[in-house]
Design a protein around this motif. Structure first.
Motif, PDB file in Angstrom:
ATOM      1  N   ARG A   1      -5.154   2.658   3.641  1.00 13.80           N
ATOM      2  CA  ARG A   1      -3.973   2.672   2.737  1.00 13.80           C
ATOM      3  C   ARG A   1      -3.382   4.064   2.599  1.00 13.80           C
ATOM      4  O   ARG A   1      -2.499   4.275   1.757  1.00 13.80           O
ATOM      5  CB  ARG A   1      -4.380   2.163   1.352  1.00 13.80           C
ATOM      6  CG  ARG A   1      -4.879   0.745   1.383  1.00 13.80           C
ATOM      7  CD  ARG A   1      -6.065   0.527   0.481  1.00 13.80           C
ATOM      8  NE  ARG A   1      -6.623  -0.787   0.746  1.00 13.80           N
ATOM      9  CZ  ARG A   1      -7.946  -1.039   0.757  1.00 13.80           C
ATOM     10  NH1 ARG A   1      -8.821  -0.096   0.494  1.00 13.80           N
ATOM     11  NH2 ARG A   1      -8.359  -2.252   1.029  1.00 13.80           N
ATOM     12  N   SER A  38      -7.169  -3.556  -5.313  1.00 16.72           N
ATOM     13  CA  SER A  38      -6.571  -3.208  -4.023  1.00 16.72           C
ATOM     14  C   SER A  38      -6.907  -4.293  -2.998  1.00 16.72           C
ATOM     15  O   SER A  38      -6.065  -5.128  -2.665  1.00 16.72           O
ATOM     16  CB  SER A  38      -7.043  -1.836  -3.545  1.00 16.72           C
ATOM     17  OG  SER A  38      -6.269  -1.433  -2.449  1.00 16.72           O
ATOM     18  N   SER A  39      -8.188  -4.340  -2.539  1.00 13.73           N
ATOM     19  CA  SER A  39      -8.559  -5.328  -1.500  1.00 13.73           C
ATOM     20  C   SER A  39      -8.253  -6.767  -1.902  1.00 13.73           C
ATOM     21  O   SER A  39      -7.903  -7.576  -1.042  1.00 13.73           O
ATOM     22  CB  SER A  39     -10.065  -5.270  -1.224  1.00 13.73           C
ATOM     23  OG  SER A  39     -10.494  -3.983  -0.998  1.00 13.73           O
ATOM     24  N   CYS A  43      -3.125  -1.125  -6.589  1.00 15.73           N
ATOM     25  CA  CYS A  43      -3.352   0.134  -5.868  1.00 15.73           C
ATOM     26  C   CYS A  43      -3.230  -0.038  -4.350  1.00 15.73           C
ATOM     27  O   CYS A  43      -3.338  -1.148  -3.834  1.00 15.73           O
ATOM     28  CB  CYS A  43      -4.728   0.693  -6.225  1.00 15.73           C
ATOM     29  SG  CYS A  43      -4.840   2.461  -5.899  1.00 15.73           S
ATOM     30  N   GLY A  76     -13.614  -4.949  -6.326  1.00 21.17           N
ATOM     31  CA  GLY A  76     -13.747  -6.345  -5.920  1.00 21.17           C
ATOM     32  C   GLY A  76     -13.068  -7.338  -6.845  1.00 21.17           C
ATOM     33  O   GLY A  76     -13.419  -8.518  -6.848  1.00 21.17           O
ATOM     34  N   LEU A 130      -3.872   8.595  -6.032  1.00 21.81           N
ATOM     35  CA  LEU A 130      -5.331   8.523  -5.861  1.00 21.81           C
ATOM     36  C   LEU A 130      -5.754   9.560  -4.831  1.00 21.81           C
ATOM     37  O   LEU A 130      -5.284   9.539  -3.683  1.00 21.81           O
ATOM     38  CB  LEU A 130      -5.711   7.113  -5.404  1.00 21.81           C
ATOM     39  CG  LEU A 130      -7.208   6.755  -5.274  1.00 21.81           C
ATOM     40  CD1 LEU A 130      -7.370   5.243  -5.211  1.00 21.81           C
ATOM     41  CD2 LEU A 130      -7.903   7.395  -4.100  1.00 21.81           C
ATOM     42  N   HIS A 139     -10.931  10.190  -7.518  1.00 19.02           N
ATOM     43  CA  HIS A 139     -11.872   9.160  -7.068  1.00 19.02           C
ATOM     44  C   HIS A 139     -13.041   9.743  -6.272  1.00 19.02           C
ATOM     45  O   HIS A 139     -13.753   9.030  -5.565  1.00 19.02           O
ATOM     46  CB  HIS A 139     -11.118   8.127  -6.219  1.00 19.02           C
ATOM     47  CG  HIS A 139     -11.599   6.727  -6.411  1.00 19.02           C
ATOM     48  ND1 HIS A 139     -10.827   5.732  -6.963  1.00 19.02           N
ATOM     49  CD2 HIS A 139     -12.782   6.135  -6.148  1.00 19.02           C
ATOM     50  CE1 HIS A 139     -11.513   4.608  -7.007  1.00 19.02           C
ATOM     51  NE2 HIS A 139     -12.706   4.829  -6.511  1.00 19.02           N
ATOM     52  N   GLY A 182     -12.149   0.975  -2.723  1.00 16.78           N
ATOM     53  CA  GLY A 182     -11.254   0.173  -1.904  1.00 16.78           C
ATOM     54  C   GLY A 182     -12.002  -0.659  -0.893  1.00 16.78           C
ATOM     55  O   GLY A 182     -11.489  -0.991   0.181  1.00 16.78           O
TER      56      GLY A 182
HETATM   57  O1  LIG Z   1      -8.187   1.980  -1.402  1.00 19.24           O
HETATM   58  C1  LIG Z   1      -8.833   2.816  -0.777  1.00 19.24           C
HETATM   59  O2  LIG Z   1      -8.848   2.830   0.452  1.00 19.24           O
HETATM   60  C2  LIG Z   1      -9.602   3.856  -1.513  1.00 19.24           C
HETATM   61  C3  LIG Z   1     -10.028   4.972  -0.831  1.00 19.24           C
HETATM   62  C4  LIG Z   1     -10.754   5.954  -1.479  1.00 19.24           C
HETATM   63  C5  LIG Z   1     -11.062   5.815  -2.822  1.00 19.24           C
HETATM   64  C6  LIG Z   1     -10.663   4.695  -3.512  1.00 19.24           C
HETATM   65  C7  LIG Z   1      -9.934   3.698  -2.885  1.00 19.24           C
HETATM   66  N1  LIG Z   1      -9.515   2.554  -3.552  1.00 19.24           N
HETATM   67  C8  LIG Z   1      -9.692   2.265  -4.931  1.00 19.24           C
HETATM   68  O3  LIG Z   1     -10.956   1.676  -5.212  1.00 19.24           O
HETATM   69  C9  LIG Z   1     -10.843   0.796  -6.322  1.00 19.24           C
HETATM   70  C10 LIG Z   1     -11.397  -0.570  -5.984  1.00 19.24           C
HETATM   71  O4  LIG Z   1     -10.733  -1.137  -4.907  1.00 19.24           O
HETATM   72  P1  LIG Z   1     -10.945  -2.675  -4.451  1.00 19.24           P
HETATM   73  O5  LIG Z   1     -10.090  -3.511  -5.371  1.00 19.24           O
HETATM   74  O6  LIG Z   1     -12.389  -2.988  -4.579  1.00 19.24           O
HETATM   75  O7  LIG Z   1     -10.464  -2.718  -3.061  1.00 19.24           O
HETATM   76  C11 LIG Z   1      -9.366   0.785  -6.687  1.00 19.24           C
HETATM   77  O8  LIG Z   1      -9.104   1.750  -7.674  1.00 19.24           O
HETATM   78  C12 LIG Z   1      -8.722   1.207  -5.403  1.00 19.24           C
HETATM   79  O9  LIG Z   1      -7.493   1.740  -5.606  1.00 19.24           O
END
Ligand SMILES: O=C(O)c1ccccc1N[C@@H]1O[C@H](COP(=O)(O)O)[C@@H](O)[C@H]1O
Length: 219
Positions: free
Chosen positions: A37, A188-189, A8, A167, A60, A84, A143
């Motif tokens: 993002r 994502s992160s 993502c 995470g 998303l 989300h 995220g």
């Molecule tokens: O990625 C973002 O900035 C974000 C913004 C708003 C809502 C969700 C977002 N990300 C999503 O959150 C989960 C977990 O992310 P991480 O792996 O802990 O970074 C995932 O679905 C991201 O796409």
């Protein structure tokens, strides 16, 4: 059924190509302006064309209104909407009817009490994503690279496909799948070198680590 892997927060042609070539099943695009993002509609159109037919394109959004969703549907042409925010069950139903697209509703998890809303959402959504609940005062609901206690999902009896996020990284994805028996994982992160900057080697490493667990039972 094989494990679904979603990468993502992709925002460049180069990193999208890395995710597609490494075998991502789903590629996610973020439309939420406080996020590092966040994609413009112009970039969404370009990346949407690049990913078409190669992976499931996921848009998303966070409590988006109809006009925003219309613009995203027109430019990205997503295959799946990831909701989300704090969308109510009625709003999820409304979005499905208006846009004719499958919906993945996110359930923010900290404790087992957070699963109370699940039956209502499961009756209307096409799939569920369990993500770590963001701390109070966070600038975005996901995220953030935060992990939740996967044991909360251990005794889950859900007749709907579900994924886990929050995470995840190449180092912990196998354990997340083992504990939750999720049919998919989302990151994502954990595949970034800095917020919003995807790292090609981390994307490849994550997908390899997730695929290596495929002999485990998934649902
Ligand atoms: O990625 C973002 O900035 C974000 C913004 C708003 C809502 C969700 C977002 N990300 C999503 O959150 C989960 C977990 O992310 P991480 O792996 O802990 O970074 C995932 O679905 C991201 O796409």
């Amino acid at each position: 059924m094989s494990l679904l892997v979603k990468i993502c927060g992709l925002s460049t042609r180069e990193t999208l190509e890395v995710a597609l070539e490494a075998g991502a099943d789903m590629v996610g695009f973020v439309f939420f302006s406080p996020s590092p993002r966040h994609l413009s509609l112009e970039t969404a159109r370009e990346l949407g064309r690049q990913a078409k037919g190669r992976a499931t394109k996921v848009a998303l959004t966070v409590d988006a209104d109809d006009a925003t969703l219309e613009n995203i549907a027109e430019t990205l042409q997503p295959d799946l909407l990831q909701l989300h925010g704090k969308e109510s069950i009625a709003r999820v139903r409304d979005i499905k009817q208006k846009f004719g697209l499958p919906v993945m509703k996110v359930i923010a998890v900290e404790t087992s009490a957070d699963l109370a809303a699940l039956p209502g959402y499961a009756s209307i959504a096409d799939r569920i994503l369990f993500d770590a609940r963001a701390p109070k005062g966070a600038t975005r609901p996901g995220g953030l690279g935060n992990v939740f206690d996967w044991h909360v999902l251990e005794k889950l009896d859900l007749q709907l496909p579900f994924m886990v996020s929050g995470g995840l990284s190449a180092d912990n994805v196998a354990e997340a799948i083992r504990v939750t028996c999720a049919g998919g994982v989302d990151v994502s992160s954990g595949v970034e070198s800095a917020p919003g900057v995807k790292a090609p080697e981390l994307i490849r490493h994550f997908i390899r680590a997730a695929r290596a667990t495929e002999e485990l039972m998934v649902r």
